[in-house]
Motif scaffolding. Sequence first.
Motif, PDB file in Angstrom:
ATOM      1  N   ALA A 320     -12.202  35.468  40.472  1.00 30.37           N
ATOM      2  CA  ALA A 320     -13.455  35.341  39.740  1.00 30.37           C
ATOM      3  C   ALA A 320     -13.876  36.701  39.217  1.00 30.37           C
ATOM      4  O   ALA A 320     -13.596  37.735  39.842  1.00 30.37           O
ATOM      5  CB  ALA A 320     -14.545  34.757  40.641  1.00 30.37           C
ATOM      6  N   ALA A 321     -14.534  36.709  38.057  1.00 30.84           N
ATOM      7  CA  ALA A 321     -14.975  37.968  37.456  1.00 30.84           C
ATOM      8  C   ALA A 321     -16.061  37.683  36.436  1.00 30.84           C
ATOM      9  O   ALA A 321     -16.233  36.546  35.977  1.00 30.84           O
ATOM     10  CB  ALA A 321     -13.803  38.679  36.792  1.00 30.84           C
ATOM     11  N   VAL A 322     -16.792  38.731  36.091  1.00 35.45           N
ATOM     12  CA  VAL A 322     -17.734  38.676  34.972  1.00 35.45           C
ATOM     13  C   VAL A 322     -17.266  39.682  33.932  1.00 35.45           C
ATOM     14  O   VAL A 322     -17.057  40.856  34.246  1.00 35.45           O
ATOM     15  CB  VAL A 322     -19.174  38.992  35.423  1.00 35.45           C
ATOM     16  CG1 VAL A 322     -20.077  39.161  34.203  1.00 35.45           C
ATOM     17  CG2 VAL A 322     -19.715  37.886  36.320  1.00 35.45           C
ATOM     18  N   GLU A 323     -17.074  39.206  32.705  1.00 34.58           N
ATOM     19  CA  GLU A 323     -16.645  40.077  31.611  1.00 34.58           C
ATOM     20  C   GLU A 323     -17.565  39.849  30.419  1.00 34.58           C
ATOM     21  O   GLU A 323     -17.654  38.737  29.898  1.00 34.58           O
ATOM     22  CB  GLU A 323     -15.193  39.766  31.220  1.00 34.58           C
ATOM     23  CG  GLU A 323     -14.187  40.025  32.332  1.00 34.58           C
ATOM     24  CD  GLU A 323     -12.776  39.568  31.960  1.00 34.58           C
ATOM     25  OE1 GLU A 323     -12.559  39.204  30.787  1.00 34.58           O
ATOM     26  OE2 GLU A 323     -11.913  39.559  32.859  1.00 34.58           O
ATOM     27  N   ASP A 324     -18.248  40.920  30.010  1.00 30.48           N
ATOM     28  CA  ASP A 324     -19.162  40.854  28.855  1.00 30.48           C
ATOM     29  C   ASP A 324     -20.167  39.714  28.979  1.00 30.48           C
ATOM     30  O   ASP A 324     -20.425  38.969  28.022  1.00 30.48           O
ATOM     31  CB  ASP A 324     -18.363  40.702  27.550  1.00 30.48           C
ATOM     32  CG  ASP A 324     -17.402  41.866  27.317  1.00 30.48           C
ATOM     33  OD1 ASP A 324     -17.777  43.010  27.649  1.00 30.48           O
ATOM     34  OD2 ASP A 324     -16.297  41.623  26.813  1.00 30.48           O
ATOM     35  N   GLY A 325     -20.711  39.560  30.186  1.00 27.45           N
ATOM     36  CA  GLY A 325     -21.732  38.544  30.408  1.00 27.45           C
ATOM     37  C   GLY A 325     -21.201  37.135  30.613  1.00 27.45           C
ATOM     38  O   GLY A 325     -21.976  36.189  30.741  1.00 27.45           O
ATOM     39  N   ILE A 326     -19.865  36.977  30.643  1.00 27.46           N
ATOM     40  CA  ILE A 326     -19.244  35.667  30.842  1.00 27.46           C
ATOM     41  C   ILE A 326     -18.677  35.577  32.261  1.00 27.46           C
ATOM     42  O   ILE A 326     -17.869  36.416  32.675  1.00 27.46           O
ATOM     43  CB  ILE A 326     -18.114  35.416  29.820  1.00 27.46           C
ATOM     44  CG1 ILE A 326     -18.637  35.533  28.391  1.00 27.46           C
ATOM     45  CG2 ILE A 326     -17.479  34.049  30.062  1.00 27.46           C
ATOM     46  CD1 ILE A 326     -19.674  34.508  28.005  1.00 27.46           C
ATOM     47  N   PHE A 327     -19.111  34.551  32.986  1.00 25.27           N
ATOM     48  CA  PHE A 327     -18.572  34.280  34.321  1.00 25.27           C
ATOM     49  C   PHE A 327     -17.262  33.517  34.168  1.00 25.27           C
ATOM     50  O   PHE A 327     -17.194  32.522  33.442  1.00 25.27           O
ATOM     51  CB  PHE A 327     -19.569  33.449  35.128  1.00 25.27           C
ATOM     52  CG  PHE A 327     -19.040  32.931  36.432  1.00 25.27           C
ATOM     53  CD1 PHE A 327     -18.978  33.736  37.556  1.00 25.27           C
ATOM     54  CD2 PHE A 327     -18.583  31.616  36.541  1.00 25.27           C
ATOM     55  CE1 PHE A 327     -18.482  33.252  38.767  1.00 25.27           C
ATOM     56  CE2 PHE A 327     -18.090  31.123  37.736  1.00 25.27           C
ATOM     57  CZ  PHE A 327     -18.043  31.945  38.855  1.00 25.27           C
ATOM     58  N   LYS A 328     -16.201  34.005  34.844  1.00 24.94           N
ATOM     59  CA  LYS A 328     -14.900  33.350  34.778  1.00 24.94           C
ATOM     60  C   LYS A 328     -14.376  33.086  36.187  1.00 24.94           C
ATOM     61  O   LYS A 328     -14.491  33.939  37.071  1.00 24.94           O
ATOM     62  CB  LYS A 328     -13.891  34.218  34.018  1.00 24.94           C
ATOM     63  CG  LYS A 328     -14.222  34.430  32.556  1.00 24.94           C
ATOM     64  CD  LYS A 328     -13.143  35.244  31.852  1.00 24.94           C
ATOM     65  CE  LYS A 328     -13.449  35.401  30.371  1.00 24.94           C
ATOM     66  NZ  LYS A 328     -12.395  36.187  29.669  1.00 24.94           N
ATOM     67  N   PHE A 329     -13.800  31.915  36.361  1.00 27.40           N
ATOM     68  CA  PHE A 329     -13.239  31.517  37.658  1.00 27.40           C
ATOM     69  C   PHE A 329     -11.932  30.791  37.380  1.00 27.40           C
ATOM     70  O   PHE A 329     -11.892  29.863  36.572  1.00 27.40           O
ATOM     71  CB  PHE A 329     -14.225  30.598  38.376  1.00 27.40           C
ATOM     72  CG  PHE A 329     -13.799  30.122  39.737  1.00 27.40           C
ATOM     73  CD1 PHE A 329     -13.299  30.995  40.690  1.00 27.40           C
ATOM     74  CD2 PHE A 329     -13.918  28.774  40.074  1.00 27.40           C
ATOM     75  CE1 PHE A 329     -12.921  30.548  41.946  1.00 27.40           C
ATOM     76  CE2 PHE A 329     -13.550  28.316  41.326  1.00 27.40           C
ATOM     77  CZ  PHE A 329     -13.049  29.211  42.260  1.00 27.40           C
ATOM     78  N   TRP A 330     -10.829  31.255  38.008  1.00 27.64           N
ATOM     79  CA  TRP A 330      -9.531  30.678  37.667  1.00 27.64           C
ATOM     80  C   TRP A 330      -8.587  30.626  38.864  1.00 27.64           C
ATOM     81  O   TRP A 330      -8.831  31.257  39.899  1.00 27.64           O
ATOM     82  CB  TRP A 330      -8.892  31.438  36.518  1.00 27.64           C
ATOM     83  CG  TRP A 330      -8.439  32.846  36.823  1.00 27.64           C
ATOM     84  CD1 TRP A 330      -7.193  33.254  37.179  1.00 27.64           C
ATOM     85  CD2 TRP A 330      -9.245  34.042  36.780  1.00 27.64           C
ATOM     86  NE1 TRP A 330      -7.153  34.622  37.363  1.00 27.64           N
ATOM     87  CE2 TRP A 330      -8.392  35.125  37.119  1.00 27.64           C
ATOM     88  CE3 TRP A 330     -10.585  34.309  36.487  1.00 27.64           C
ATOM     89  CZ2 TRP A 330      -8.851  36.445  37.175  1.00 27.64           C
ATOM     90  CZ3 TRP A 330     -11.045  35.623  36.545  1.00 27.64           C
ATOM     91  CH2 TRP A 330     -10.177  36.670  36.888  1.00 27.64           C
TER      92      TRP A 330
END
Length: 440
Positions: A320-330
């Motif tokens: 999981a990470a936050v990049e440029d205000g986008i939460f991502k989970f993979w």
Amino acid sequence: MNKHIEGFSKLTKEQKIEWLTATYFEESEQASKLLKQYWNEDAQLQKLHDEFIENTLSNFYLPFAIAPNFLINEKVYSIPMTIEESSVVAAAGKAAKFWQNRGGFTAKVLSTEKIGQVHFMYSGSKEKLTAFFEQIKGRLISDCAHITANMEKRGGGILDIELKDKTGELEQYYQLHCTFNTLDAMGANFINSCLEQFSKTFTEEARSYTAFDETERQIRIVMSILSNYVPNCVVRAEVSCPIEELNEDKGISPEEFAEKFIDAVNIAKVEPYRAVTHNKGIMNGVDAVVLATGNDFRAVEAGIHAYAARDGKYSSLTDAAVEDGIFKFWIELPLALGTVGGLTSLHPLVKLALEMLGKPSAKELMQVVAVAGLAQNFAALRSLITTGIQKGHMKMHLLNILNQLQASEEEKVYFVNYFKDKTVTHSQVVDAFNKLRAKA
């Protein structure tokens, strides 16, 4: 009583039950009745189940459920799940609903290579062995033509064969490391048949290879078998949304939710004790779909857990990470699955499950299974960092406790309402149940 028996497999099913119940149960008639209670009334259907394995006595039922509203690659699925653990299907459904209005899940297959190996012992010159292998590699493949013809017509088959020197790890140990593409078949029988032909050709050719001395010609095949570790048969599934869309009504801001969620994943990255439970939750989703679609969940489990330790330390399967205000989970998972062959064409519920999924290819099924695992992990972490895991889990477990107490239907309705705003524990349910019965 002597519990040893000769020729058990040759007995009829009735005779097997008679011997078993008489030998192991004081209430033999009751045990026999219980076993027969789970027989299917349709004799042909029961015969089909009887012939799946040896020494069948009865059927062992597991719940068959669906988790609806999964938006995957812009297509809506109802995912079939076979599992006995309470709250798993509910959690999957909640995760599906959460992400449905946030773009859904995306998934793609990264690679589909499967592996088999011929393990052998050889005590001669490594240079001679390498030269011998290069000379007969083409023959190894061509001798399998009778096995690979149909698979090759569909676009699959043998991809490559490598000679691997493993003598640094075990004296005299070498292997033929073989890669395959089995398309929509899981491919176990196909791969193992190819491997056994490889070993046959390999040893026969070695006996007449003039550069070998007499000792070198005696290559000793130990075994030929596929591997359930498939690090190059991998699928990726992902969800993402702007942080502000992580709007929760659980007393936590979207920013804090994202921060705690990423911390929880990172803890499972570095702490094996947490990683095992973290990944077990993923497998709740994965195994349930794998079982419902007639695939080998033990093989999938073994391969996935090996993959989780591929860097030398057991770790989280999700990121999981936050990049440029986008939460991502993979998640990335190794999955060797099939949609043809085996139980997929025999078990009526498996056929129904695959039809429900739109008769998917193996690649499509890989994507659905990976999404189920990711959804399950999201639901678990979402609970853990907000309300805690027990509140939802024990609510689902309430009916199991009431069934153990042999509660009536009216009592079940009463207690479901009674515990709506209370934390469920086994002792509290028993106490409340006993009090209600005492009043009655």
